[in-house]
Write an enzyme that holds these catalytic residues in place. Structure first.
Site, PDB file in Angstrom:
ATOM      1  N   GLY A 185      49.700  45.583  42.977  1.00 25.42           N
ATOM      2  CA  GLY A 185      48.644  46.125  42.073  1.00 25.42           C
ATOM      3  C   GLY A 185      47.513  46.222  42.447  1.00 25.42           C
ATOM      4  O   GLY A 185      47.262  45.322  43.240  1.00 25.42           O
ATOM      5  N   GLU A 186      47.104  46.162  40.994  1.00 27.06           N
ATOM      6  CA  GLU A 186      45.440  45.679  41.199  1.00 27.06           C
ATOM      7  C   GLU A 186      44.187  46.654  41.831  1.00 27.06           C
ATOM      8  O   GLU A 186      43.064  45.944  41.653  1.00 27.06           O
ATOM      9  CB  GLU A 186      45.544  44.209  41.527  1.00 27.06           C
ATOM     10  CG  GLU A 186      46.182  43.161  40.900  1.00 27.06           C
ATOM     11  CD  GLU A 186      46.174  42.148  40.750  1.00 27.06           C
ATOM     12  OE1 GLU A 186      45.359  41.397  42.429  1.00 27.06           O
ATOM     13  OE2 GLU A 186      46.744  40.781  40.803  1.00 27.06           O
ATOM     14  N   GLY A 187      44.653  47.111  42.915  1.00 28.38           N
ATOM     15  CA  GLY A 187      44.135  48.320  43.572  1.00 28.38           C
ATOM     16  C   GLY A 187      43.960  47.672  44.806  1.00 28.38           C
ATOM     17  O   GLY A 187      42.629  47.695  46.013  1.00 28.38           O
TER      18      GLY A 187
END
Lengths: 316, 316
Positions: free
Chosen positions: A283-285
């Protein structure tokens, strides 16, 4: 998108010093960007990355082995530059902003009632909308929120059907027992809220960072800023818009296919082919930021290569 | 590789602020680089890209729709900065050198006799060897040579078996008739030279740029410089070394899976998983240069991320 610009970009690709089509995905990415920027030779001068963070009442059900404090700790890590997304934004040349959404006020447990009411959901969507730089050349989206792989599974099951267990995965590290618990929790949420229309599902089963991502995607769509979505949770956050009308996501690439099991199924439901497939599940981009590097490479070829005529190469 | 450094790098990965394993391929790439550079935190300060070009006598059989002059024209395009590989090296931060090998003196037609004798093959291997900067942190390899997808198919069929048609593809743009011709030509070459040992196959069926790539791979192996191979033709050029001893290629990543049909089969024969899969089929080192961008991202995370302890994040 601007079909005239996209056609001009495709014609340019066919004139460059290479067999037509031989740059594969890079050619498609250049044409995609041309369509959304409305120019034959698209550019990325300003790349914005937005990571939204939220906390989730459903954590009361024990769906995540990490404590909810980790969400705020990771936001502090983002702000200090120590997370994966910081490194990947630096490498890819994206400007990162982190938006923490009421971390000390989690949403409500969706197995007991709606996670958010309509006003709360719209407020979070607006926060996402307002965070978007409408002058950016491309927008990367990501998220952080302990418990939100359960939230994403619930959104997908409600929007696209199937069993709760089809959409549940390991998340940050659930074992078989943990995944079984997640599936039971998702099934309870579906029984309560699965009948709602798309934005009702976003409010009742989603979280603030999911709503913020949906709001950011909408803002970018209206401003014609191309978007790179990240993995399972980020894509699931935009999925209610797709359920409302697939055209809401026509400006969105998906940066990578997550190792989280539900992402493959979700991408099939959305008809989106991801740029990368690196078995990542952070995640987190992070997957979106990696894909930005590929997008930059695609545009560098599109803009910088000589044509057959310019280079005096035979057979073009 | 240095197993101690690789283990230290894996332990570092498990201490960084993310669920263990959640960066997928990026973690494996960092550990691979640590092993070959012999340090826990590998770096890429100097990335060398080498593109070798050669011409092939087998073009007399009409295996390629482009004239052989295109090889020299594309070398001029490389030197003028107008090709795809120029743009991709710039984006990925690699220093590109192009080595043209006797373009006005093609190898002999392998359906009439050996393409090169041993002395010619060794000379080309030495040219490849000597082009390598032994102080580089990573080496990218690529090729250009009209007709060399037929050469690569012949090398693979001779080394790994199967029908000639299993290894033949569209190359720069052959239609079904052209591919059938390529398969017949490869089968003729196999009948003459297929019984030879690996380096005999490289000389008899290969070309100068294939031998140069093999020489460069050897030089890098001895100096422990990690290598990124490109697509079908580049990988096939290194394959005779693998047939002699798979350990000759243990320092090689493969940057991408080419759309050229034989590459999937070749990667399976070598037991190599490519970094990227973008349906590209251009050569020049383009897939390898793209993979360098991913490698840089992997090392940026490995080096720049905070540990759980440093960042005060719970549950590491």
């Amino acid at each position: 998108p601007d079909e005239h610009a996209a056609r001009a970009a495709r014609a340019r690709q066919d004139s460059l010093t290479k067999p037509p089509g031989s740059l594969g995905t890079l050619e498609d990415l250049a044409v995609f960007m041309a369509g959304w920027q409305g120019v034959e030779r698209p550019r990325i001068e300003q790349a914005q990355a937005l990571v939204f963070a939220g906390n989730h009442g459903v954590c009361a059900r024990g769906v995540n082995p990490f404590p909810q404090e980790v969400t705020a700790q990771m936001v502090a890590n983002f702000n200090a530059g120590g997370a994966a997304i910081n490194q990947l934004c630096r490498v890819a040349g994206a400007e990162l902003s982190v938006v923490a959404l009421d971390l000390d006020r989690p949403t409500r447990d969706f197995t007991a009632g709606p996670a958010m009411d309509e006003a709360e959901c719209l407020q979070a969507m607006r926060a996402g909308w307002e965070a978007v730089d409408l002058g950016a050349d491309v927008l990367i989206l990501g998220e952080m929120g302990i418990g939100n792989s359960t939230v994403a599974a619930a959104l997908c099951a409600a929007l696209f059907g199937g069993e709760a267990s089809d959409w549940v995965g390991a998340g940050t590290g659930s074992d078989a027992e943990g995944r079984a618990l997640k599936a039971r929790v998702v099934a309870e949420g579906l029984a309560l809220h699965g009948h709602l229309p798309p934005l009702g599902i976003l409010a009742a089963l989603g979280g603030r960072e999911q709503a913020a991502i949906a709001g950011a995607v909408l803002a970018a769509r209206i401003a014609r800023v191309p978007v790179i979505l990240d993995g399972f949770i980020c894509t699931a956050s935009a999925a209610p818009l797709h359920a409302a009308d697939p055209a809401f996501l026509s400006h969105c690439l998906v940066g990578h296919r997550s190792a989280e099991a539900g992402h493959r199924r979700l991408l099939e439901a959305l008809g989106k082919e991801p740029v990368l497939d690196f078995a990542m599940r952070l995640g987190e981009g992070t997957g979106a930021a990696l894909a930005l590097g590929v997008l930059r490479a695609a545009l560098a070829c599109h803009d910088g290569m000589a044509t057959f005529a310019d280079a005096g190469v035979s057979g073009g």
